[in-house]
Design an enzyme around this catalytic site. Structure first.
Site, PDB file in Angstrom:
ATOM      1  N   GLN A  60      40.535  77.659   1.343  1.00 28.05           N
ATOM      2  CA  GLN A  60      39.356  77.447   2.261  1.00 28.05           C
ATOM      3  C   GLN A  60      39.868  76.396   3.363  1.00 28.05           C
ATOM      4  OE1 GLN A  60      36.335  78.696   1.252  1.00 28.05           O
ATOM      5  NE2 GLN A  60      35.176  78.043   3.098  1.00 28.05           N
ATOM      6  N   GLU A  82      51.966  74.813 -27.466  1.00 31.95           N
ATOM      7  CA  GLU A  82      52.024  75.849 -26.520  1.00 31.95           C
ATOM      8  C   GLU A  82      50.856  75.557 -25.034  1.00 31.95           C
ATOM      9  OE1 GLU A  82      50.774  79.720 -28.190  1.00 31.95           O
ATOM     10  OE2 GLU A  82      49.971  80.339 -26.268  1.00 31.95           O
TER      11      GLU A  82
END
Ligand SMILES: Cc1cc2nc3c(=O)[nH]c(=O)nc-3n(C[C@H](O)[C@H](O)[C@H](O)COP(=O)(O)OP(=O)(O)OC[C@H]3O[C@@H](n4cnc5c(N)ncnc54)[C@H](O)[C@@H]3O)c2cc1C
Length: 477
Positions: free
Chosen positions: A309, A215
């Protein structure tokens, strides 16, 4: 992004390609492409959107992995071909209202009656809730403290949507993973045939733990897609945005951010595909899978923030997809075990894996220099008696003055050390006030250290004295 609707049409296309069968062997209609194959599909699908990517990944660890590892032949025959064809989507159900990181504390019960179990309880935060056709549910099958202490109190079941008493309680409105159903499930005396047990009764913890490495690896591969997309957006944007008379990609601080993003991506990919390869080679990948999940999700969050940014105000608008990746990124530090839990796994598992390399090196006072150095050969063994144990502890004071010795250090110094005898000697020295002992939470003596009285008893002060050559003689007293 704007219309919250699960992309069922795209999921059908994925099914049509046979990608739900990536890890499933060919004899069950799969592609036999291993965990690496699943990771490649998850990475590429997650570029399209988190809902599609996560629905696919969660389906892989909500049934496929558990059936492959623990399913009976009949269960495999029944489910794997259907999963491979994309006819059934899966979900994994561990978390409950009162049970999160402490998964062993599961409160949903499965009570055995004849040839079936009655499932009672609730699960929450379940991805693919409602969308999935099959649910791997972990429930408590024993209240006995001795079973709990051996982690044999849980059992895994495969539960089909439509079973009487099994219903969707609530859908969570999430900050990220938009349009992917995630919610609460209710089990009200749900009758599950014993044949739907995955693994044996009491093996639920084993099934759960075995699945987590798979997983975490596949989950991490699903983070690589948005990371790649955000690098694409930030770079394409900066190549086209002009400030101070030049494209903003020419500004070194933007280049550094993009370089950080690229190095984050390259490192994350190495970690993810290394873990996938280990799993494909049937090797233990506990630390590697946890490291992949920890690094990739942290890099993901930092990297998307940098991408925004670089794009300035535009990056924070919903007219570009990058801001939505930031909300998706946060979830990844929580799901499949939080990043704090990953650090616990890495700390415990990593230290165990490296235990041979982590032994304290032998240290001794150098014959000529008179200073502590690493010993080039093992020190001669001492007869196990009180004065020799004290001698060993006093010698250790000379080379590691601030440290205790642990049992292994002491046993290496003694001839034929026996734990009982060593305990007896240590306690006798402690009772005389010569040494101090540290006992662990089970009361076992773990560490020992010579005290001032013991050091004096072991030898004269001259034994411990050392001054550098440059120290003026008049300073010495
Ligand atoms: C979007 C989403 C999808 C999910 N999908 C599924 C799913 O499909 N199936 C499923 O079963 N679950 C799913 N989960 C649940 C997820 O696995 C849990 O949220 C997670 O394990 C943490 O549990 P918790 O939220 O109860 O936090 P808690 O366990 O209550 O933890 C709260 C905080 O304490 C910290 N903490 C807790 N214990 C320790 C410890 N021993 N040491 C250090 N720190 C600790 C945690 O790191 C965290 O920061 C999903 C969650 C989300 C948000």
């Amino acid at each position: 992004m704007w219309t919250k609707k699960f992309p069922s049409d795209l999921l059908k296309k994925v099914a049509g390609k046979g990608w739900f069968g990536a890890v499933i062997p060919q004899r069950y209609g799969g592609m036999n492409a291993g965990v690496t194959g699943v990771a490649i599909v998850a990475e590429e699908l997650s570029r399209v959107g988190s809902a599609l990517g996560e629905a696919y990944s969660v389906s892989m660890f909500g049934g496929v992995e558990q059936l492959l590892a623990f399913g009976t032949d009949d269960q495999k025959e029944k489910w794997l071909p259907r999963i491979a064809r994309g006819e059934v989507v899966g979900a994994v159900c561990i978390t409950e209202p009162s049970v999160g990181s402490d998964a062993a504390a599961i409160e949903t019960t499965a009570t055995k009656e004849h040839d079936y179990f009655l499932l009672d309880g609730k699960k929450r935060f379940i991805t693919n809730a409602g969308l999935a056709d099959i649910y791997v549910v972990y429930a408590k099958t024993s209240e006995k403290p001795e079973d709990k202490s051996k982690y044999q109190h849980l059992t895994a079941f495969l539960l089909e949507k439509g079973t009487a008493g099994f219903s969707l309680e609530k859908i969570n409105e999430l900050g990220g993973w938009l349009s992917l159903p995630n919610g609460f499930l209710d089990f009200n005396k749900v009758k599950i045939p014993a044949d739907n047990m995955i693994g044996k009764e009491g093996e639920g913890w084993k099934v759960m733990m075995a699945g987590l490495n798979f997983e975490r690896t596949v989950y991490s591969s699903g983070m690589l897609g948005p990371i790649r997309e955000s690098i694409r957006y930030a770079t394409a944007y900066a190549q086209r945005r002009v400030q101070f008379g030049r494209p903003t990609i020419d500004i070194p601080t933007n280049q550094f951010k993009i370089a950080d993003m690229l190095s984050g991506l390259y490192t994350a990919r190495l970690l993810v595909y290394h873990a996938a390869r280990l799993l494909d080679e049937h090797k233990d990948a506990m630390v590697e899978a946890a490291t992949a999940k920890l690094f990739t999700s942290d890099a993901y969050e930092k990297l998307i923030s940098d991408a925004i940014q670089v794009m300035g105000g535009d990056g924070w608008t919903r007219f570009y997809p990058v801001e939505s990746y930031l909300r998706d990124a946060k979830v990844n530090q929580i799901g499949a075990g939080t990043n704090d839990i990953m650090k616990l796994v890495i700390f415990r598992g990593g230290l165990k894996a490296m235990s041979k390399d982590l032994k304290m090196p032998h240290r001794q006072i150098h014959e000529k220099l008179g200073v502590p150095t690493s010993a080039t050969k093992p020190l001669p063994k001492l007869e196990p008696n009180e004065s020799n144990v004290l001698k060993a502890l006093a010698e250790d004071y000379q080379v590691n003055p601030g440290l205790f010795m642990n049992r292994e250090d002491l046993k290496e110094r003694l001839k034929n050390p026996d734990d009982k005898r060593l305990d007896h000697l240590l306690v006798a020295l402690e009772e005389k006030g010569l040494i101090r002992l540290y006992r662990d939470s089970h009361g076992t003596i773990a560490l020992g250290k010579a005290m001032y009285k013991g050091l004096r008893e072991a030898g004269p002060l001259e034994n411990y004295k050392w001054y550098p050559d440059w120290l003026s003689k008049e300073f010495i007293f």
